[in-house]
Design a protein around this motif. Sequence first.
Motif, PDB file in Angstrom:
ATOM      1  N   LYS A 229      15.725   7.854  25.033  1.00 51.92           N
ATOM      2  CA  LYS A 229      16.914   7.149  24.532  1.00 51.92           C
ATOM      3  C   LYS A 229      16.756   5.644  24.695  1.00 51.92           C
ATOM      4  N   LYS A 230      16.004   5.240  25.718  1.00 52.08           N
ATOM      5  CA  LYS A 230      15.773   3.813  25.970  1.00 52.08           C
ATOM      6  C   LYS A 230      14.508   3.305  25.277  1.00 52.08           C
ATOM      7  N   THR A 231      13.562   4.188  25.053  1.00 53.29           N
ATOM      8  CA  THR A 231      12.243   3.722  24.605  1.00 53.29           C
ATOM      9  C   THR A 231      11.884   4.120  23.182  1.00 53.29           C
ATOM     10  N   PHE A 232      12.764   4.855  22.471  1.00 56.27           N
ATOM     11  CA  PHE A 232      12.361   5.379  21.160  1.00 56.27           C
ATOM     12  C   PHE A 232      11.965   4.293  20.152  1.00 56.27           C
ATOM     13  N   PRO A 233      12.560   3.077  20.170  1.00 54.41           N
ATOM     14  CA  PRO A 233      12.075   2.062  19.218  1.00 54.41           C
ATOM     15  C   PRO A 233      10.613   1.680  19.473  1.00 54.41           C
ATOM     16  N   VAL A 234      10.214   1.673  20.738  1.00 54.67           N
ATOM     17  CA  VAL A 234       8.830   1.361  21.089  1.00 54.67           C
ATOM     18  C   VAL A 234       7.899   2.423  20.521  1.00 54.67           C
ATOM     19  N   HIS A 235       8.298   3.687  20.639  1.00 55.06           N
ATOM     20  CA  HIS A 235       7.461   4.781  20.142  1.00 55.06           C
ATOM     21  C   HIS A 235       7.337   4.727  18.618  1.00 55.06           C
ATOM     22  N   LEU A 236       8.422   4.356  17.948  1.00 59.07           N
ATOM     23  CA  LEU A 236       8.368   4.246  16.491  1.00 59.07           C
ATOM     24  C   LEU A 236       7.390   3.151  16.067  1.00 59.07           C
ATOM     25  N   ILE A 237       7.533   1.967  16.641  1.00 61.10           N
ATOM     26  CA  ILE A 237       6.665   0.841  16.282  1.00 61.10           C
ATOM     27  C   ILE A 237       5.212   1.144  16.640  1.00 61.10           C
ATOM     28  N   GLY A 239       3.816   4.084  17.137  1.00 54.05           N
ATOM     29  CA  GLY A 239       3.310   5.192  16.341  1.00 54.05           C
ATOM     30  C   GLY A 239       2.922   4.773  14.937  1.00 54.05           C
ATOM     31  N   LEU A 240       3.764   3.966  14.293  1.00 49.01           N
ATOM     32  CA  LEU A 240       3.479   3.531  12.927  1.00 49.01           C
ATOM     33  C   LEU A 240       2.286   2.588  12.866  1.00 49.01           C
ATOM     34  N   THR A 241       2.267   1.592  13.744  1.00 51.45           N
ATOM     35  CA  THR A 241       1.193   0.594  13.677  1.00 51.45           C
ATOM     36  C   THR A 241      -0.172   1.204  13.978  1.00 51.45           C
ATOM     37  N   THR A 242      -0.245   2.058  14.969  1.00 58.02           N
ATOM     38  CA  THR A 242      -1.551   2.646  15.321  1.00 58.02           C
ATOM     39  C   THR A 242      -1.994   3.689  14.300  1.00 58.02           C
ATOM     40  N   THR A 243      -1.055   4.464  13.767  1.00 54.97           N
ATOM     41  CA  THR A 243      -1.422   5.466  12.759  1.00 54.97           C
ATOM     42  C   THR A 243      -1.899   4.800  11.477  1.00 54.97           C
ATOM     43  N   ILE A 244      -1.212   3.755  11.046  1.00 55.85           N
ATOM     44  CA  ILE A 244      -1.636   3.022   9.847  1.00 55.85           C
ATOM     45  C   ILE A 244      -2.989   2.359  10.076  1.00 55.85           C
ATOM     46  N   SER A 245      -3.178   1.793  11.263  1.00 52.46           N
ATOM     47  CA  SER A 245      -4.462   1.163  11.588  1.00 52.46           C
ATOM     48  C   SER A 245      -5.588   2.193  11.565  1.00 52.46           C
ATOM     49  N   LEU A 268      -6.587   5.040  18.761  1.00 54.06           N
ATOM     50  CA  LEU A 268      -5.546   4.739  17.774  1.00 54.06           C
ATOM     51  C   LEU A 268      -4.922   6.024  17.238  1.00 54.06           C
ATOM     52  N   ALA A 269      -5.773   7.017  16.941  1.00 59.26           N
ATOM     53  CA  ALA A 269      -5.272   8.284  16.409  1.00 59.26           C
ATOM     54  C   ALA A 269      -4.379   8.988  17.430  1.00 59.26           C
ATOM     55  N   VAL A 270      -4.795   9.010  18.692  1.00 62.30           N
ATOM     56  CA  VAL A 270      -4.022   9.683  19.735  1.00 62.30           C
ATOM     57  C   VAL A 270      -2.699   8.967  19.972  1.00 62.30           C
ATOM     58  N   ILE A 271      -2.747   7.651  20.119  1.00 64.08           N
ATOM     59  CA  ILE A 271      -1.527   6.881  20.385  1.00 64.08           C
ATOM     60  C   ILE A 271      -0.552   7.032  19.218  1.00 64.08           C
ATOM     61  N   GLY A 272      -1.068   6.958  17.997  1.00 65.09           N
ATOM     62  CA  GLY A 272      -0.208   7.118  16.832  1.00 65.09           C
ATOM     63  C   GLY A 272       0.425   8.494  16.783  1.00 65.09           C
ATOM     64  N   LEU A 274       0.843  10.832  19.203  1.00 67.33           N
ATOM     65  CA  LEU A 274       1.746  11.142  20.304  1.00 67.33           C
ATOM     66  C   LEU A 274       3.058  10.383  20.200  1.00 67.33           C
ATOM     67  N   ASN A 275       3.003   9.128  19.796  1.00 69.92           N
ATOM     68  CA  ASN A 275       4.237   8.341  19.722  1.00 69.92           C
ATOM     69  C   ASN A 275       5.110   8.719  18.536  1.00 69.92           C
ATOM     70  N   ILE A 276       4.507   9.137  17.440  1.00 70.16           N
ATOM     71  CA  ILE A 276       5.303   9.665  16.325  1.00 70.16           C
ATOM     72  C   ILE A 276       6.007  10.951  16.755  1.00 70.16           C
ATOM     73  N   ILE A 277       5.297  11.803  17.496  1.00 75.07           N
ATOM     74  CA  ILE A 277       5.914  13.034  17.992  1.00 75.07           C
ATOM     75  C   ILE A 277       7.069  12.714  18.935  1.00 75.07           C
ATOM     76  N   LEU A 278       6.863  11.778  19.845  1.00 77.75           N
ATOM     77  CA  LEU A 278       7.929  11.393  20.779  1.00 77.75           C
ATOM     78  C   LEU A 278       9.146  10.853  20.033  1.00 77.75           C
ATOM     79  N   PHE A 279       8.909  10.055  19.006  1.00 77.41           N
ATOM     80  CA  PHE A 279      10.020   9.491  18.231  1.00 77.41           C
ATOM     81  C   PHE A 279      10.786  10.588  17.500  1.00 77.41           C
ATOM     82  N   PHE A 280      10.072  11.465  16.792  1.00 78.75           N
ATOM     83  CA  PHE A 280      10.741  12.531  16.059  1.00 78.75           C
ATOM     84  C   PHE A 280      11.437  13.509  16.996  1.00 78.75           C
TER      85      PHE A 280
END
Length: 381
Positions: A229-237, A239-245, A268-272, A274-280
């Motif tokens: 609830k506190k960190t989801f914006p971080v996971h979104l950013i 997740g998107l930046t590393t997955t696109i990279s 990059l693949a792992v960070i992207g 995992l963080n997309i999963i955390l966000f969703f």
Amino acid sequence: MEKLQVTRRYDLDWLKVTATLLVFLYHCSMFFNPFDWHVKNNEVDSSVILAFSLLIGTWIMPIFFVISGISSYFSLQKRRMGTYMNERLLRLGIPLVFGVLILSPPQVYIERLENNQFTGSFLEFLPLAYKGLYLEIGGTGNLAFVGLHLWYLLALILFSLVTMHLFNKTKSVKKVSPLHLILMHIALITVAAFVETVHLGGWDLLVYLVLFLAGYYIFSSDQLLSLLKKTFPVHLILGLTTTISYALWFMLDFPERGSMAFILFTSLAVIGSLNIILFFYYMADRYLSFSNKLLRYTSEAALPFFILHQPVIVITGFWIKDWSWPMSLKFIFLTVVSFLIIAFIYHFVIRTLPILRIIFGLRGKKRQASLPPPAKQEVSI
């Protein structure tokens, strides 16, 4: 150990249904992208469709294993280990055997025709359908002992067997902290970059095991949702930046395994992923913690849909591969026609016949639509 009633997590049902639909779209894209597959369009795309495949493919199978780990946790709050394992073996094993014996041969046959490894009708191919182990696309063996796309079911059976004693003697993490998320990243990067066993669905099999364990021990904790609830914006950013990279790097130059570039590329693949999963995971809990008729129907349909989707896509793709239509129109046609075929088979055939319900991983008796859903139960696989 006392077994507790567990309120159903409808958000996880929505995630499961959404992930199943995305896997369907991903495999439709495999018909058009440059990756090896059972059948390919007469023209492939190395830009938009490839980018779609990469952006979805990095996290779509990982989220299934996270959900399955959470499902195992909730199931074991209500069931004894023996009951849990029996249900796993029956509801996953029967569809897997059916997939190996019935659904895989037509796909292998089409692949053999596509690669000029066989000429003749499917009936002429049948005596060869179970000779030699199918190990890779373009190989020589025909017995697809993992069920091709149904390797997911086999992996869940193996993971359940491997972890049954561990789960029976340990508990999930009650208080999840940022340190747990950091350690989860480190564990996944280490396994993905340095361990090489069996590569399936874009990741090593042991990566999926780590994700399954993470689902059981970390994602099952209510404290994780409080943290997100506190960190989801971080996971979104992140997740998107590393997955696109990762996707851009993949399209430009795939690094050599074992190099420093490969370690960074894999990170990059792992960070992207995992963080997309955390966000969703957080967004589903926040906005999708409800049930309705659509969810009750699609949640039950998810596993049969998953089992059927690839054979239908492969057969439909083989039928249209030489058409002279534009690729975009072919993609729409393949997607719509395949979806309608699968939906028709499920709605009018599978869900109505008790024996087929069991074969496709459902309970033998069709759920009565007029009855309200149980108020308290665990999330399904």
